[in-house]
Each structure stands twice: as structure tokens, then as C-alpha cells.
Design a protein around this motif. Structure first.
Motif, PDB file in Angstrom:
ATOM      1  N   MET A   1       0.854  -1.179   0.000  1.00 55.15           N
ATOM      2  CA  MET A   1       0.000   0.000   0.000  1.00 55.15           C
ATOM      3  C   MET A   1       0.892   1.232   0.000  1.00 55.15           C
ATOM      4  SD  MET A   1      -3.061   0.786   2.632  1.00 55.15           S
ATOM      5  CE  MET A   1      -2.056   0.266   4.003  1.00 55.15           C
ATOM      6  N   THR A   2       0.634   2.155  -0.901  1.00 53.74           N
ATOM      7  CA  THR A   2       1.452   3.359  -1.010  1.00 53.74           C
ATOM      8  C   THR A   2       1.028   4.377   0.028  1.00 53.74           C
ATOM      9  OG1 THR A   2      -0.077   4.309  -2.569  1.00 53.74           O
ATOM     10  CG2 THR A   2       1.720   3.024  -3.489  1.00 53.74           C
ATOM     11  N   PRO A   3       1.939   5.326   0.361  1.00 53.87           N
ATOM     12  CA  PRO A   3       1.593   6.322   1.388  1.00 53.87           C
ATOM     13  C   PRO A   3       0.387   7.159   1.025  1.00 53.87           C
ATOM     14  CG  PRO A   3       3.972   6.251   1.023  1.00 53.87           C
ATOM     15  CD  PRO A   3       3.353   5.407  -0.040  1.00 53.87           C
ATOM     16  N   ASP A   4       0.149   7.376  -0.246  1.00 54.71           N
ATOM     17  CA  ASP A   4      -0.911   8.298  -0.632  1.00 54.71           C
ATOM     18  C   ASP A   4      -2.297   7.679  -0.559  1.00 54.71           C
ATOM     19  OD1 ASP A   4       1.170   9.737  -3.202  1.00 54.71           O
ATOM     20  OD2 ASP A   4       0.890  10.297  -1.092  1.00 54.71           O
ATOM     21  N   HIS A   5      -2.361   6.323  -0.571  1.00 55.76           N
ATOM     22  CA  HIS A   5      -3.682   5.739  -0.751  1.00 55.76           C
ATOM     23  C   HIS A   5      -4.059   4.747   0.336  1.00 55.76           C
ATOM     24  CE1 HIS A   5      -2.518   7.091  -4.823  1.00 55.76           C
ATOM     25  NE2 HIS A   5      -3.775   7.469  -4.844  1.00 55.76           N
ATOM     26  N   GLY A 173     -12.449 -19.514   9.746  1.00 55.37           N
ATOM     27  CA  GLY A 173     -11.582 -19.620  10.906  1.00 55.37           C
ATOM     28  C   GLY A 173     -10.254 -20.269  10.648  1.00 55.37           C
ATOM     29  N   VAL A 174      -9.938 -20.575   9.395  1.00 59.55           N
ATOM     30  CA  VAL A 174      -8.665 -21.235   9.116  1.00 59.55           C
ATOM     31  C   VAL A 174      -7.520 -20.233   8.985  1.00 59.55           C
ATOM     32  CG1 VAL A 174      -8.662 -21.249   6.580  1.00 59.55           C
ATOM     33  CG2 VAL A 174      -7.756 -23.228   7.852  1.00 59.55           C
ATOM     34  N   GLY A 175      -7.836 -18.950   8.895  1.00 54.49           N
ATOM     35  CA  GLY A 175      -6.791 -17.928   8.839  1.00 54.49           C
ATOM     36  C   GLY A 175      -6.505 -17.391   7.451  1.00 54.49           C
ATOM     37  N   LYS A 176      -7.498 -17.419   6.561  1.00 52.24           N
ATOM     38  CA  LYS A 176      -7.285 -16.933   5.193  1.00 52.24           C
ATOM     39  C   LYS A 176      -6.973 -15.444   5.169  1.00 52.24           C
ATOM     40  CE  LYS A 176     -11.425 -18.173   4.060  1.00 52.24           C
ATOM     41  NZ  LYS A 176     -11.860 -18.759   5.329  1.00 52.24           N
ATOM     42  N   SER A 177      -7.761 -14.674   5.921  1.00 53.87           N
ATOM     43  CA  SER A 177      -7.586 -13.216   5.904  1.00 53.87           C
ATOM     44  C   SER A 177      -6.231 -12.828   6.480  1.00 53.87           C
ATOM     45  CB  SER A 177      -8.703 -12.545   6.702  1.00 53.87           C
ATOM     46  OG  SER A 177      -9.965 -12.848   6.138  1.00 53.87           O
ATOM     47  N   ALA A 178      -5.834 -13.484   7.566  1.00 56.43           N
ATOM     48  CA  ALA A 178      -4.542 -13.173   8.165  1.00 56.43           C
ATOM     49  C   ALA A 178      -3.405 -13.483   7.204  1.00 56.43           C
ATOM     50  CB  ALA A 178      -4.363 -13.961   9.467  1.00 56.43           C
ATOM     51  N   LEU A 179      -3.513 -14.598   6.505  1.00 55.05           N
ATOM     52  CA  LEU A 179      -2.484 -14.958   5.530  1.00 55.05           C
ATOM     53  C   LEU A 179      -2.465 -13.953   4.379  1.00 55.05           C
ATOM     54  CD1 LEU A 179      -0.357 -16.900   4.411  1.00 55.05           C
ATOM     55  CD2 LEU A 179      -2.220 -18.290   3.467  1.00 55.05           C
ATOM     56  N   ALA A 180      -3.637 -13.581   3.902  1.00 58.46           N
ATOM     57  CA  ALA A 180      -3.701 -12.609   2.804  1.00 58.46           C
ATOM     58  C   ALA A 180      -3.062 -11.286   3.200  1.00 58.46           C
ATOM     59  CB  ALA A 180      -5.158 -12.402   2.387  1.00 58.46           C
ATOM     60  N   LEU A 181      -3.334 -10.799   4.409  1.00 58.38           N
ATOM     61  CA  LEU A 181      -2.747  -9.551   4.858  1.00 58.38           C
ATOM     62  C   LEU A 181      -1.232  -9.649   4.960  1.00 58.38           C
ATOM     63  CD1 LEU A 181      -5.340  -8.622   7.610  1.00 58.38           C
ATOM     64  CD2 LEU A 181      -4.952  -7.404   5.455  1.00 58.38           C
ATOM     65  N   ALA A 182      -0.750 -10.791   5.443  1.00 63.56           N
ATOM     66  CA  ALA A 182       0.694 -10.973   5.548  1.00 63.56           C
ATOM     67  C   ALA A 182       1.345 -10.978   4.166  1.00 63.56           C
ATOM     68  CB  ALA A 182       1.006 -12.274   6.279  1.00 63.56           C
ATOM     69  N   VAL A 183       0.676 -11.590   3.199  1.00 66.64           N
ATOM     70  CA  VAL A 183       1.224 -11.635   1.835  1.00 66.64           C
ATOM     71  C   VAL A 183       1.308 -10.219   1.255  1.00 66.64           C
ATOM     72  CG1 VAL A 183       0.789 -12.429  -0.527  1.00 66.64           C
ATOM     73  CG2 VAL A 183       0.461 -13.989   1.403  1.00 66.64           C
ATOM     74  N   THR A 184       0.270  -9.403   1.486  1.00 67.10           N
ATOM     75  CA  THR A 184       0.293  -8.051   0.911  1.00 67.10           C
ATOM     76  C   THR A 184       1.479  -7.255   1.425  1.00 67.10           C
ATOM     77  OG1 THR A 184      -1.141  -7.161   2.655  1.00 67.10           O
ATOM     78  CG2 THR A 184      -2.217  -8.027   0.687  1.00 67.10           C
ATOM     79  N   ARG A 185       1.859  -7.474   2.681  1.00 70.97           N
ATOM     80  CA  ARG A 185       3.025  -6.760   3.224  1.00 70.97           C
ATOM     81  C   ARG A 185       4.308  -7.212   2.548  1.00 70.97           C
ATOM     82  NH1 ARG A 185      -1.528  -5.029   5.614  1.00 70.97           N
ATOM     83  NH2 ARG A 185      -1.090  -3.183   6.868  1.00 70.97           N
ATOM     84  N   GLN A 186       4.359  -8.478   2.186  1.00 67.47           N
ATOM     85  CA  GLN A 186       5.574  -9.015   1.584  1.00 67.47           C
ATOM     86  C   GLN A 186       5.793  -8.513   0.160  1.00 67.47           C
ATOM     87  OE1 GLN A 186       7.913 -11.156   2.995  1.00 67.47           O
ATOM     88  NE2 GLN A 186       6.858 -10.819   4.933  1.00 67.47           N
ATOM     89  N   VAL A 187       4.708  -8.187  -0.545  1.00 67.45           N
ATOM     90  CA  VAL A 187       4.835  -7.836  -1.963  1.00 67.45           C
ATOM     91  C   VAL A 187       4.584  -6.353  -2.217  1.00 67.45           C
ATOM     92  CG1 VAL A 187       4.182 -10.167  -2.667  1.00 67.45           C
ATOM     93  CG2 VAL A 187       2.416  -8.412  -2.453  1.00 67.45           C
ATOM     94  N   ALA A 188       4.547  -5.532  -1.174  1.00 69.20           N
ATOM     95  CA  ALA A 188       4.182  -4.120  -1.344  1.00 69.20           C
ATOM     96  C   ALA A 188       5.082  -3.401  -2.334  1.00 69.20           C
ATOM     97  CB  ALA A 188       4.208  -3.412   0.016  1.00 69.20           C
ATOM     98  N   ASP A 189       6.384  -3.732  -2.325  1.00 70.87           N
ATOM     99  CA  ASP A 189       7.302  -3.027  -3.216  1.00 70.87           C
ATOM    100  C   ASP A 189       7.102  -3.387  -4.674  1.00 70.87           C
ATOM    101  OD1 ASP A 189       8.116  -5.648  -2.748  1.00 70.87           O
ATOM    102  OD2 ASP A 189      10.225  -5.186  -3.142  1.00 70.87           O
ATOM    103  N   ARG A 190       6.343  -4.443  -4.947  1.00 67.81           N
ATOM    104  CA  ARG A 190       6.128  -4.897  -6.323  1.00 67.81           C
ATOM    105  C   ARG A 190       5.000  -4.126  -7.010  1.00 67.81           C
ATOM    106  NH1 ARG A 190       4.894  -5.877 -10.607  1.00 67.81           N
ATOM    107  NH2 ARG A 190       5.006  -7.772 -11.883  1.00 67.81           N
ATOM    108  N   TYR A 191       4.209  -3.371  -6.226  1.00 68.35           N
ATOM    109  CA  TYR A 191       3.011  -2.735  -6.782  1.00 68.35           C
ATOM    110  C   TYR A 191       3.031  -1.228  -6.510  1.00 68.35           C
ATOM    111  CZ  TYR A 191       1.449  -7.511  -7.324  1.00 68.35           C
ATOM    112  OH  TYR A 191       1.364  -8.822  -7.702  1.00 68.35           O
ATOM    113  N   PRO A 192       3.653  -0.465  -7.397  1.00 73.65           N
ATOM    114  CA  PRO A 192       3.706   0.998  -7.203  1.00 73.65           C
ATOM    115  C   PRO A 192       2.338   1.655  -7.256  1.00 73.65           C
ATOM    116  CG  PRO A 192       4.550   0.387  -9.375  1.00 73.65           C
ATOM    117  CD  PRO A 192       4.385  -0.881  -8.620  1.00 73.65           C
TER     118      PRO A 192
END
Length: 859
Positions: A1-5, A173-192
Motif C-alpha cells: 500500500m502506497t503512502p498516498d492511498h 476460521g482457518v486464517g485466510k484473511s490473516a495470511l492474505a494480509l501478511a502476503v500483501t506486506r511481503q509484496v508491497a514493493d512490487r506494486y507501485p
């Protein structure tokens, strides 16, 4: 996620609003539910604002709250100022998506989106019935046991355009949302272009989803969204897809077609269903296997489900699990199926109960687990309702299939599933693969390992499906089919319990233990003929796994059941022979000897060579332990002759081992050694590893009796290493006894003491004094004392050993010789002579030397 949005326009105001709202509410003497009712908004909206979980509340919401709180003048202005940093800019009334993004037949319309932050709780998903909730991404949570998923998903989302949509699917309850959020942090630099998320609401349509996507990227509508993201890589997270699957599919299909650089990561209980979509099932966390009944703390901590449980438990109590709680900890996480939501709900109860109490109170009620209801809610959502939501996504025939598969208690194969799902006729056979793929897709099925037995329903899913099975009136039919399937598998596997495939066969039945018990339990009441055949076919496995007592109980009960009286003679003979095989060798019942003789007669009458040889082998063992040594030798010689006639090397090896025992008893150690060599050679020809190992155990004892103690220790320890995989608890104790005695006789007392401690640790608590197993320990204790020169202690233990092992055994003679040597009691010589004469036992040279010294001392 970029600072502006991805950030609020006023982080200071966002920090003040929760405290300000709570303070005004408390000053007014209102609960959250009362404030929500007075303002005409949802209680969750109030709760999320006070917890800082909502972003950019609408001006209308802020004004409604201010009116409900009675705020005027400066207080109202301050309240609005605090909320201003989170007030969403209203979309222009004429803002409309381009025609390419509108659903077919839908005219341009005003689209509004309410912004909020979802609960960042592992495994939880919001269920606000709102249209297309757009969300800021909350802070990531600590993930446990998801390293592989996180690595692979990060790699997948860093690639090019080949996978436009990646869908995380699984049970609630298996943790899909938590995993998805963690993935977004890992790939943030890939999506300007930024990373943003949308939480789908109940009843959303494609317009809602499109408008929510536009809002979360900071633009006023889909037209601006296309302009902003054209040619710029961006990532959209869409959570709770199952709330409006058709709307999400339509919206994402249109978005990905007009925005080639946009990647979409979804989380839900089912895939979106788009071309090129990569479905990524999110399984529950790994749990300890069922054989971890007395788990090692370090090994237990290696399972992610255990780590999550202990981490959440640490939040509600200071003390880590005590050693006596560890078995309950392993059982709890298994019972919870590794489902993060269930684990967190159970661990939260650890504030009041210890883990043993948790298991006792809630182990059979996991479907009723629920978080405490939120203020204003009458009832909390249970785990049962969470599973039911996924169950309702199945078609009617898929639900029926799931109910059938719930009969399996542990892991199963595609072949077993096919048998369970097949119709009554050959034309009704079904291919289970599409069904299993669908269940996996919805997170109802777990796949572990690479062997054929790798499929398993989550415990919560199985429990729920079983409830549905009973409600549908199908339980009796399905349980009967399950028992017949288990019987066929056991019958196919039984021949492999001898020969080169023995280890694999043992492990296969070990995996099936829960299903075996369930099948026996149900069939004994509903279909006793099936239960009798199953119990009879299991006798060798039960013997090898040291479950003699349980097997005897089943076979006795089933043979005595009048409903099995008309079973075929071969079936009843096999069952009676199985019962005799499982007899307590230290307490031979004459009834078992008679049953083995009767089974032998039946197999001879039927011309069943394999059955006759098996019956002779069992009969030999019973006769030896019953003291009928001469007849036992005759049976062994008859077995050897018959096996030679029919060219059956395995049975020849068994007979040679038995005859070697008789040679050793008669003091002919050279002949015994020769027979054991023949047994080893014959067993090697047919790949019978078990007989080779047991022949090595026998060889260790013969070598000890020869006085070559160091060699005996070597043979015994190699045999012990092999017995670890084979099981065989009785033979393992025998090998331990031989090694310990050889060490003591060789003067290696410290090592002998270690073996003695290991021997004592292997005596089950339910065994009383006077058993053969106790005699092994007593004989070793006495031998250590004698060779250390403590004659008084040695005498006590030799006396105990002579009584424990029973008359007629070579070890009883050894105990009597030791007792005489340690006490100098010449009256024992007459007793010893009588025992040897009655049982055909010949004293060994070293034993005669001890007695000669005693006689010389008396004279």
C-alpha cells in the motif's frame, strides 16, 4: 500500500476519535448497544469506531452519533473535527462506471461505499451485511505455521501477468484473511500503484464491488480507477468472497480485462471461478499424530497448532502447560483439527480451566465453541454455524457424499472413498476425484503427506457431517458399509503381515486404528458376522502391536454371540485360532489349547494348508508355555515336515526357530545355533525380516548361555534396534533381558543397571506381581547382585524370579541355580534336580560349576 492511498488523512484525529467517542458515551451513561439504538446505526459500527477499527466514517454517521450523545456547540465541533480525518469523500452524484465495467443490462447508477477496517483476528471474518465494504489494510498479525504458504504466495504474486487472480480458500476460521494480509506486506514493493482491500458485504452486486474498489484506491468511481491504474501494477485484496460470489466474479472479470496490470488476491470459502484463477487451499495447522500419547515437549512444540495454542494460552494465564498437561494439549489440538479459530476459542477458556479440564469438558463439544457475544448480540456464532456455511455451498449430491465420508475416523485413500461413495450396483460406481477436489477447494478436506492414505476430514467438519448423517436417517446404512470396507482392507492386508511387506502393512493398519475400532464397535451390534471376520483377521496385527487384551475381549464376545453360531466353520476356526494366538502366554488357559486343536482339525478337514500350519504354530507356543514340551516338539517337527512337503520356506523357518528353543532347553547349544542359522537363511529367501530379527534375539540368548557375553550383547542390541520398527513389545523385553544378563555376567554392572531401568519402565501398570515379565527384571536384579558379591540381596531376587517365571522354564532353572549358589542351601539341589528331570532341561557347564562349588563346600 502506497503512502498516498492507504492512510488516513489525519492520523492524529484518528487516534483521538475512539477515546472521545467512548468518553462521551460513558458520560451519557449509555452502553454501545443503547447508543447504537439511539443513533439508528449498527452496534458493530459503534464498537469498531471505539476500537479504532473503522476508517473514514461517513458524515451522516458522525452527525447521528453526535445527536444521540446530545453534543452541541464546542463539544460537537471537537467531535466532528476528530472524525474529520476519517470522513470519506462522498462520491459525486453523477459518478458512474464506464460501460465496459457495468453488468449487462444495468444502467449507470450512484454508487456509495462505506469504509471500515476489518477485525485483524487470526481466522476471523467480519459478517456485516453491507454492500461492498471497502477497507484499509489493518496491521498484520503474527502468523504461525504458514511459512511455506507465505513464501510460495509471495513468489507467485511477484511474477508477471500469468496469474491475474489468486484465491485463498478454506473453512471459516482457518486464517485466510490473516495470511492474505501478511502476503500483501511481503509484496508491497512490487506494486507501485498501491495495495488496497475490499471486504464484501451480504447482498453486494457488481456495482457495489466496483465502486468499493474505486473508493479504496482513493478515486471517486470506476472510470477514475481505470485512468489511475492503467499501466501501473496494483494489487486488490477482496475478502469474504462467499458473501456475493456472483457479484465478485463479474466485477473482477471486468476489472482484470480492462486493467492488465491489476492483480487480485481473494479470500473466501470458495473460489471466484474466473479463467486463469489460481486456487490456493489454506489448510488447518499441522497437529501431532495420535500416537503421541506421552509427547516429548520439544517434539510437541514443533507442531504449529501446538505453538498457536500455547501462544494464545499465554495471553490468558502466566504458567506454560505443565508436563502433566502435555498429553491433553496434544489431544486438544488434534480434536480441534488444527483450525486456528477453534484453537483460539479453546485457549481463551484456559483462563479458568487447565488443559486436562478443557479436554474433559469440551473435547466432545468443539462444534459448540463460540466467542463471547458482542454487546448487543443475543447469541454468538458457533463453530457449528461456521462449518454449516461451507456445507451449504455444496450441491445436494456433494452433501450426501460428505455425510458418507464422515464415517472414516482418520486418514483414507481415494480407493476407500470410491468404495464408500459407490452405489449398490457396478454401474453406480462414481469417480471421487472431482468431489475430493471440491471439498478441498472449500477447505472441508485436509490432505497431508504423499502416501495413499493422505485425505482426512477436519474433525469439526466430520462431527458436523455426522450430525447431518444422523438427521438424514442414513447412519445405520453408512456405518454398515464402512465396516465392510474396513473388513475388505484388513483381509487384503493380513497376508502382508508376514514377508517383506510386513512393515508397510503394519503402518497401514496403524493408520486405520480409529476406523478399525469404529467398525468393530458398530458391526458387533448391527452385523456380528462382519465383526467376527474382522476381529479374526486382526489377531496377528493385534499380537504384533501388543494389544492382546483388547483383541481377546472382542473375539470372546463375538464367538459367544448366538448370532454368529451359524458362521462358516473356517470363519469360526480362524476366530478361535486368533483368540488362542492372543492368549496370555504367562497364564495359558486350557480352553485356548483346546480351541487351537479344534481349529487345526477344521483346517485339516478343509485341506487348508496355510491354516493348518498357522494352527500348528500357535499350538506349539501354547504347549510350550503350558509345560507340554514333548508334544510341543512333536508339533514343531510335524510343522517342519509339512512345510518342506509344500515348499513353504517361511513356515520352515518358524519351525526351525521352535526346534532351536527345544535344543537349547536340552542343553544342545550347538544344534540350536545350527537351527537358528537355517531359520535365518530360510527367512532371508522369502524376505521375512521379522523372523530374521527374532532369530537374532534367540541367537543372543544361545550365545549368552555359551558364556560369550560380549557377543551376546552385540547380537541383542542389533536385534533391539530392528525391533523398534517391528513393534513386538514382548520380544523386545526378552531381548532386553538377554542383553542385561550378559552385561551383568560380563561384569559391566553400570550398563546392566541401565538395561534394568529400561526393563522396569516397560512393565505396564496393570500387570501384577508374579508375571513372566516381572521375572525377567527379578532375574537380572539377582544376577547383578550375585556378581557384585551381595549374596543376601541376590538370594531375595533369585527366589522372586524362580516364582515369577513359573516352573518348566529354562530361566526358572537359572534362577534356582543362582538361589542355591547365593544361599548355599543344599536342599535346593533336590528341587532343582526334580525340575530338570520333569521338564527335560539339562544344566549348562557354568551352572554345574556353581553347583559343584556348593557341593564341595558342604562336604
Amino acid at each position: 500500500m502506497t503512502p498516498d492511498h492507504g492512510r488516513s488523512r489525519s492520523s492524529a484525529g484518528g487516534a483521538v476519535l475512539p477515546a472521545l467517542l467512548r468518553g462521551h458515551r460513558l458520560a451519557a451513561g449509555l452502553t454501545q448497544a443503547e447508543l447504537a439504538t439511539r443513533a439508528g446505526i449498527g452496534v458493530r459500527t459503534v464498537r469498531d469506531l471505539e476500537r479504532g477499527r473503522s476508517s473514514r466514517p461517513q458524515r451522516t454517521t458522525v452527525d447521528l452519533l453526535a445527536d444521540a450523545l446530545g453534543l452541541n456547540g464546542p463539544d460537537r465541533a471537537a467531535f466532528r473535527e476528530a472524525a474529520r480525518g476519517r470522513v470519506a469523500t462522498d462520491l459525486p452524484e453523477e459518478a458512474a462506471p464506464p460501460a465496459a465495467l457495468l453488468p449487462a443490462g444495468v444502467a449507470p447508477a450512484v454508487v456509495a461505499a462505506t469504509a471500515t477496517v476489518p477485525v485483524a483476528r487470526s481466522g476471523s471474518e467480519e459478517t456485516d451485511p453491507l454492500c461492498g465494504l471497502s477497507v484499509d489494510l489493518p496491521p498484520p498479525v503474527d502468523l504461525i505455521g504458514r511459512d511455506h504458504d507465505l513464501t510460495e504466495l509471495t513468489r507467485l504474486l511477484r511474477r508477471g501477468r500469468s496469474t491475474p487472480v489468486v484465491s485463498l480458500v478454506g473453512l471459516a476460521g482457518v486464517g485466510k484473511s490473516a495470511l492474505a494480509l501478511a502476503v500483501t506486506r511481503q509484496v508491497a514493493d512490487r506494486y507501485p500503484g498501491g495495495i488496497a482491500g475490499v471486504l464484501v458485504g451480504e447482498g453486494s452486486d457488481a456495482v457495489c464491488v466496483l465502486s468499493a474498489a474505486a473508493t479504496v484506491f482513493g478515486v471517486t468511481g470506476p472510470t477514475e480507477l481505470v485512468a489511475r491504474l492503467t499501466g501501473v501494477p496494483a494489487l486488490l485484496l477482496v475478502d469474504a468472497v462467499e458473501r456475493a460470489p456472483e457479484a465478485v466474479a463479474e466485477a473482477l472479470d471486468r476489472l482484470t480485462r480492462v486493467l492488465p496490470e491489476l492483480r487480485v488476491l481473494t479470500a473466501g470459502r470458495q473460489p471466484v471461478g474466473l479463467p486463469g484463477e489460481r486456487v490456493w487451499p489454506v489448510p488447518p495447522l499441522d497437529v501431532p499424530p495420535e500416537d503421541k500419547t506421552d509427547p516429548d515437549p520439544q517434539a510437541l512444540a514443533g507442531y504449529p497448532a501446538v505453538r498457536l495454542f500455547t501462544a494464545r494460552l499465554a495471553q490468558v494465564r502466566r504458567e506454560p502447560p505443565a508436563p502433566e498437561e502435555l498429553p491433553a494439549l496434544a489431544a486438544l489440538v488434534r480434536r480441534l483439527g488444527g483450525l486456528p479459530l477453534a484453537i483460539e476459542l479453546m485457549a481463551a477458556r484456559g483462563r479458568i480451566l487447565d488443559l486436562n479440564e478443557l479436554l474433559d469438558r469440551y473435547g466432545d463439544r468443539v462444534l459448540d465453541l463460540a466467542p463471547p457475544p458482542y454487546p448487543g448480540e443475543a447469541v454468538a456464532v458457533t463453530l457449528r454455524e461456521a462449518v454449516a456455511t461451507s456445507y451449504r455451498l455444496l450441491a445436494s449430491d456433494e452433501r450426501a457424499a460428505l455425510r458418507r465420508l464422515a464415517a472414516f475416523r482418520n486418514r483414507w485413500s481415494v480407493g476407500l472413498a470410491e468404495e464408500m461413495l459407490a452405489g449398490d450396483g457396478p454401474e453406480a460406481a462414481v469417480d471421487p476425484v472431482p468431489l475430493l477436489d471440491r471439498l478441498l477447494e472449500l477447505g472441508l478436506l485436509s490432505v497431508r503427506g504423499t502416501g495413499s492414505f493422505r485425505f482426512r476430514l477436519l474433525d469439526a467438519v466430520r462431527d458436523f457431517a455426522t450430525e447431518q448423517l444422523v438427521a438424514a436417517g442414513e447412519e445405520t446404512c453408512v456405518r454398515r458399509r464402512h465396516a465392510q470396507i474396513v473388513l475388505r482392507l484388513v483381509v487384503r492386508t493380513e497376508p502382508e503381515l508376514t514377508g517383506p511387506r510386513m512393515i508397510g502393512a503394519l503402518h497401514r493398519l496403524d493408520e486405520l486404528t480409529g476406523d478399525i475400532v469404529a467398525a468393530l464397535t458398530h458391526a458387533s451390534g448391527d452385523d456380528p458376522h462382519t465383526a467376527l471376520r474382522l476381529a479374526a483377521a486382526l489377531s496377528r496385527w493385534l499380537r504384533l502391536r501388543g494389544r492382546d487384551g483388547a483383541g481377546r475381549q472382542w473375539l470372546r464376545r463375538l464367538l459367544a454371540d448366538p448370532r454368529t453360531a451359524d458362521a462358516g466353520p473356517a470363519v469360526r476356526a480362524s476366530a478361535a485360532l486368533g483368540l488362542a494366538r492372543l492368549t496370555a502366554v504367562y497364564d495359558v488357559d486350557p480352553v485356548d489349547v483346546l480351541a487351537a486343536r479344534d481349529a487345526l482339525a477344521v483346517f485339516r478337514r478343509l485341506g487348508d494348508v496355510a491354516g493348518e500350519l498357522d494352527a500348528r504354530g500357535v499350538l506349539c507356543t501354547l504347549l510350550i508355555w503350558g509345560g507340554a514340551h514333548d508334544e510341543a516338539r512333536e508339533q514343531a517337527e510335524a510343522t517342519l515336515a509339512m512345510a518342506r512337503r509344500h515348499d513353504r520356506p517361511r513356515d520352515m523357518a518358524v519351525a526351525q526357530r521352535g526346534l532351536a528353543w527345544h535344543d537349547a532347553r536340552a542343553g544342545d547349544l550347538t544344534a540350536a545355533r545350527r537351527r537358528l542359522a537355517a531359520a535365518d537363511r530360510l527367512a532371508g529367501q522369502c524376505g521375512e525380516q521379522r523372523i530374521r530379527v527374532l532369530a537374532r534375539v534367540d541367537l543372543a540368548e544361545v550365545t549368552r548361555l555359551e558364556g560369550r557375553y560380549a557377543d551376546a550383547v552385540g547380537h541383542g542390541r542389533r536385534a533391539l534396534a530392528a525391533l523398534v520398527e517391528l513393534g513386538e513389545p514382548g520380544h523386545r523385553r526378552r531381548a532386553l533381558g538377554t542383553v542385561g544378563l550378559a552385561l551383568a555376567q560380563d561384569g559391566r554392572f553400570a550398563e546392566a543397571g541401565e538395561v534394568l531401568a529400561e526393563l522396569r519402565a516397560t512393565v505396564p501398570a496393570q500387570w501384577g506381581a508374579g508375571r513372566v515379565e516381572d521375572g525377567v527384571s527379578a532375574l537380572l536384579e539377582a544376577t547383578i547382585a550375585l556378581h557384585r558379591g551381595d549374596r543376601e540381596m541376590a538370594a531375595e531376587w533369585f527366589a522372586a524370579a524362580s516364582e515369577a517365571v513359573g516352573r518348566g522354564r529354562r530361566s526358572a532353572v537359572e534362577a534356582l541355580v543362582g538361589l542355591a549358589a547365593s544361599t548355599g542351601d543344599g536342599t535346593l539341589l533336590d528341587r532343582l534336580h526334580k525340575v530338570c528331570q520333569e521338564n527335560g532341561i539339562r544344566l549348562l557347564p557354568q551352572e554345574e560349576a556353581l553347583l559343584y562349588a556348593l557341593t564341595a563346600a558342604r562336604s
